[in-house]
Design a protein around this motif. Structure first.
Motif, PDB file in Angstrom:
ATOM      1  N   ASP A 206       0.907  -1.222  -0.005  1.00 47.42           N
ATOM      2  CA  ASP A 206      -0.005  -0.026  -0.168  1.00 47.42           C
ATOM      3  C   ASP A 206       0.809   1.349   0.027  1.00 47.42           C
ATOM      4  OD1 ASP A 206      -2.015  -1.829  -0.007  1.00 47.42           O
ATOM      5  OD2 ASP A 206      -2.599  -1.120   2.047  1.00 47.42           O
ATOM      6  N   ARG A 207       1.933   1.244   0.794  1.00 45.96           N
ATOM      7  CA  ARG A 207       2.411   2.735   1.144  1.00 45.96           C
ATOM      8  C   ARG A 207       3.456   2.896  -0.006  1.00 45.96           C
ATOM      9  NH1 ARG A 207       6.512   1.302   6.089  1.00 45.96           N
ATOM     10  NH2 ARG A 207       4.618   0.395   6.650  1.00 45.96           N
ATOM     11  N   TYR A 208       3.475   1.934  -0.825  1.00 42.75           N
ATOM     12  CA  TYR A 208       4.232   2.315  -2.311  1.00 42.75           C
ATOM     13  C   TYR A 208       3.373   2.961  -3.362  1.00 42.75           C
ATOM     14  CZ  TYR A 208       7.853  -0.174   0.711  1.00 42.75           C
ATOM     15  OH  TYR A 208       8.578  -0.773   1.400  1.00 42.75           O
ATOM     16  N   LEU A 209       2.175   2.631  -3.122  1.00 39.84           N
ATOM     17  CA  LEU A 209       1.323   3.082  -4.304  1.00 39.84           C
ATOM     18  C   LEU A 209       0.544   4.518  -3.968  1.00 39.84           C
ATOM     19  CD1 LEU A 209       1.302  -0.163  -4.622  1.00 39.84           C
ATOM     20  CD2 LEU A 209      -0.931   0.171  -5.476  1.00 39.84           C
ATOM     21  N   VAL A 254       1.177 -16.524  -1.134  1.00 43.57           N
ATOM     22  CA  VAL A 254       0.361 -17.046  -1.963  1.00 43.57           C
ATOM     23  C   VAL A 254      -0.655 -15.767  -2.542  1.00 43.57           C
ATOM     24  CG1 VAL A 254       0.229 -19.337  -1.042  1.00 43.57           C
ATOM     25  CG2 VAL A 254      -1.570 -17.713  -0.045  1.00 43.57           C
ATOM     26  N   SER A 255      -0.435 -14.733  -1.580  1.00 45.84           N
ATOM     27  CA  SER A 255      -1.490 -13.575  -2.077  1.00 45.84           C
ATOM     28  C   SER A 255      -0.600 -12.241  -1.813  1.00 45.84           C
ATOM     29  CB  SER A 255      -2.625 -13.863  -1.171  1.00 45.84           C
ATOM     30  OG  SER A 255      -2.485 -13.390   0.176  1.00 45.84           O
ATOM     31  N   SER A 256      -1.194 -11.202  -2.473  1.00 41.84           N
ATOM     32  CA  SER A 256      -0.997  -9.862  -2.013  1.00 41.84           C
ATOM     33  C   SER A 256      -2.237  -9.356  -1.489  1.00 41.84           C
ATOM     34  CB  SER A 256      -0.677  -9.278  -3.413  1.00 41.84           C
ATOM     35  OG  SER A 256      -1.565  -8.725  -4.308  1.00 41.84           O
ATOM     36  N   ASP A 257      -1.994  -8.245  -0.690  1.00 42.93           N
ATOM     37  CA  ASP A 257      -3.264  -7.611  -0.024  1.00 42.93           C
ATOM     38  C   ASP A 257      -3.130  -6.060  -0.351  1.00 42.93           C
ATOM     39  OD1 ASP A 257      -5.612  -7.513   1.883  1.00 42.93           O
ATOM     40  OD2 ASP A 257      -4.057  -6.671   3.447  1.00 42.93           O
ATOM     41  N   HIS A 258      -4.229  -5.428  -0.356  1.00 41.38           N
ATOM     42  CA  HIS A 258      -4.361  -4.107  -0.875  1.00 41.38           C
ATOM     43  C   HIS A 258      -5.420  -3.396  -0.257  1.00 41.38           C
ATOM     44  CE1 HIS A 258      -1.579  -4.861  -4.231  1.00 41.38           C
ATOM     45  NE2 HIS A 258      -2.343  -6.291  -4.137  1.00 41.38           N
ATOM     46  N   SER A 259      -5.247  -2.253   0.838  1.00 42.91           N
ATOM     47  CA  SER A 259      -6.274  -1.466   1.224  1.00 42.91           C
ATOM     48  C   SER A 259      -5.945  -0.153   0.699  1.00 42.91           C
ATOM     49  CB  SER A 259      -6.311  -1.853   2.812  1.00 42.91           C
ATOM     50  OG  SER A 259      -7.324  -1.098   3.347  1.00 42.91           O
ATOM     51  N   THR A 291      -4.281  10.425  -6.884  1.00 43.37           N
ATOM     52  CA  THR A 291      -5.250   9.436  -6.882  1.00 43.37           C
ATOM     53  C   THR A 291      -5.257   8.562  -8.250  1.00 43.37           C
ATOM     54  OG1 THR A 291      -6.405  10.603  -5.307  1.00 43.37           O
ATOM     55  CG2 THR A 291      -7.535   8.848  -6.609  1.00 43.37           C
ATOM     56  N   THR A 292      -5.257   9.096  -9.339  1.00 38.57           N
ATOM     57  CA  THR A 292      -5.093   8.679 -10.559  1.00 38.57           C
ATOM     58  C   THR A 292      -3.851   7.588 -10.758  1.00 38.57           C
ATOM     59  OG1 THR A 292      -6.349  10.591 -11.499  1.00 38.57           O
ATOM     60  CG2 THR A 292      -4.942   9.188 -12.963  1.00 38.57           C
ATOM     61  N   LEU A 293      -2.846   8.488 -10.153  1.00 37.27           N
ATOM     62  CA  LEU A 293      -1.349   7.490 -10.285  1.00 37.27           C
ATOM     63  C   LEU A 293      -1.541   6.118  -9.524  1.00 37.27           C
ATOM     64  CD1 LEU A 293       1.426   6.996 -11.141  1.00 37.27           C
ATOM     65  CD2 LEU A 293       2.026   8.304  -9.254  1.00 37.27           C
ATOM     66  N   ARG A 294      -2.182   6.492  -8.342  1.00 33.81           N
ATOM     67  CA  ARG A 294      -2.226   5.336  -7.337  1.00 33.81           C
ATOM     68  C   ARG A 294      -3.328   4.211  -8.092  1.00 33.81           C
ATOM     69  NH1 ARG A 294      -7.112   4.215  -4.674  1.00 33.81           N
ATOM     70  NH2 ARG A 294      -7.234   6.134  -3.641  1.00 33.81           N
ATOM     71  N   ARG A 295      -4.319   4.721  -8.521  1.00 36.63           N
ATOM     72  CA  ARG A 295      -5.138   3.638  -9.416  1.00 36.63           C
ATOM     73  C   ARG A 295      -4.437   2.935 -10.598  1.00 36.63           C
ATOM     74  NH1 ARG A 295     -10.588   7.711  -9.346  1.00 36.63           N
ATOM     75  NH2 ARG A 295     -11.030   7.169  -7.248  1.00 36.63           N
TER      76      ARG A 295
END
Length: 478
Positions: A206-209, A254-259, A291-295
């Protein structure tokens, strides 16, 4: 049995064997049968926050407050709402003194009545009575006795993290980890010939996005150092992220998590992506551009998931650290999270158009916005092969909310397109308790379907078992 310092016998915790099961005698009988079939099955925990270090080093827990109070956001926020300062509960306090830890535990006991009607009371009572063997009802009068009994119990070898892993019948335990983490504790467990469990890391970028965050550029510097990749460009960021995802997969992830606040994932034209990235890195991006970049960066995570096979999980619909003064004083993730409305149908359209039928892509969407369960999330999962509905979490992992979830989702998506329960906890001792609550709630729901003649008893049995075995394994590719 706890020896009391007071001659007056206080009340004891009495866990009813039929707790959470239906009141109707016929339905309860079926629910008992279904619950018995799953009660002792192994626990799959594919999303949580217990540190791998605890198991790698197998160190004893320091004290009852550090074990039961401080890491439990559910508990600390309830007491904070009653006027108890978070610091008095150990939140944000490094190396508290024994006196301070005992004082924090007393506060919990003194405010025990504040937990009535909440799942926190269910969890803590079961942890105290069944896991720790301490059946005193917490109160101002019993606080020191309960504290001493818990402290004595957790000092025993049988209450070290590894012994509890076995006792809890944990089959898989997922941690949550920063992309720059070297995962040395996971490696230590993997290479330890005396260790037989399965603890897997989860990639949490998350923090890198979040390009609008003041520390974003510093995080990118750390990412560049770990990967040896220049992260001064959008393309460099993608290469660095792919490198770390591969590293995590090699260590068992096995997974990545995003919030994030929303779930929009929209591809960016390469030139536009580089422009926005450069502007954000220079501190010139507007909030809308960030926000556009994060998306766009999140879309790249989805694209990489379709290639490397890591299951992508989303936890949107939360206003994180709602109280800025507490965040600034104590740090992030202190439990001051508040649900917000989310929109999924249009937000997920670009990523589902791109990867919704891709055989390697799997997306598990959680939310604490109940309004989208039947209106958006279940219909999306009812069509797209790649999309699964995440079980109730955070504010919704409570019995009534679980029942609402099943009623809202099952008719459209069925049981098989859900994730299985996730405990999402930092409170290690509560893991079996939280899964037990979920199993009881599902037994109650399935029992109603049986008594309404919507399922046969055999079908309900099979489903109850699948909900804690094959369904989470399939959703998380375990």
């Amino acid at each position: 049995m706890v020896t009391l310092s007071s001659p007056v016998a206080p009340p004891r915790i009495a866990l009813h064997p039929d707790r959470l099961l239906p009141a109707d005698p016929a339905t309860r009988s079926v629910a008992r049968d279904l619950y018995a079939a799953v009660r002792d099955l192994p626990v799959i925990s594919p999303h949580g926050h217990v540190p791998a270090r605890w198991l790698a080093e197998d160190l004893p827990f320091p004290d009852p407050t550090a074990l039961l109070v401080t890491p439990d956001h559910y508990l600390t926020r309830l007491l904070h709402a009653r006027g108890v300062p978070l610091t008095d509960l150990g939140v944000g306090v490094e190396d508290p003194t024994p006196e301070r830890s005992r004082a924090a535990f007393r506060l919990v006991c003194e405010h025990w009545a504040a937990l009535r009607g909440t799942p926190v009371k269910l969890w803590l009572e079961q942890v105290l009575a069944e896991v720790l063997g301490v059946d005193l009802v917490p109160s101002a009068a019993t606080a020191d006795d309960v504290y001493d009994a818990v402290a004595e119990r957790v000092a025993e070898p049988g209450f070290r993290p590894r012994a509890l892993y076995d006792r809890f019948r944990l089959d898989v335990l997922a941690t949550t980890d920063d992309p720059c983490d070297d995962l040395r504790h996971h490696a230590a467990l993997r290479d330890d010939p005396t260790w037989h469990g399965r603890v897997v890391p989860t990639f949490r970028p998350d923090r890198y996005l979040e390009a609008g965050h003041p520390a974003w550029a510093a995080h990118l510097d750390a990412l560049a150092e770990v990967t040896g990749t220049d992260t001064d460009t959008f393309a460099g960021w993608v290469r660095a992220m792919a490198d770390r995802r591969a590293y995590f997969a090699a260590h068992g992830a096995v997974s990545s998590d995003h919030s994030h606040r929303d779930v929009v994932m929209a591809p960016l034209d390469p030139a536009e992506g580089e422009r926005l990235y450069a502007a954000a890195l220079a501190g010139r991006a507007t909030p809308a551009e960030a926000t556009t970049l994060r998306r766009g960066l999140l879309f790249e995570q989805a694209r990489m998931a379709s290639e490397d096979g890591l299951v992508m999980t989303l936890h949107p619909g939360v206003s994180r650290d709602h109280h800025a003064p507490s965040r600034d004083r104590l740090g992030p993730d202190i439990g001051a999270d508040i649900p917000v409305a989310v929109e999924l149908t249009e937000a997920l359209r670009p990523v589902l158009h791109a990867f919704g039928t891709h055989p390697r892509f799997r997306l598990v969407v959680f939310t604490i916005d109940e309004t989208v369960f039947s209106r958006e999330l279940a219909p999306l999962a009812g069509f797209y092969p790649s999309l699964y509905v995440g079980a109730p979490w955070w504010f919704l992992d409570a019995p009534d909310a679980m029942d609402r979830f099943r009623s809202a989702v099952t008719e459209t998506a069925g049981f098989a397109k859900t994730s299985g329960f996730v405990d999402d906890t930092r409170a290690y001792l509560s893991i079996p308790t939280r899964h037990d609550v979920s199993r009881r709630a599902d037994a109650a729901y399935l029992a109603r379907l049986v008594t309404q003649h919507r399922l046969t008893l055999e079908e309900a049995h099979e489903t109850a078992v699948e909900l804690v075995t094959s369904i989470p394994r399939k959703a998380f590719r375990l």
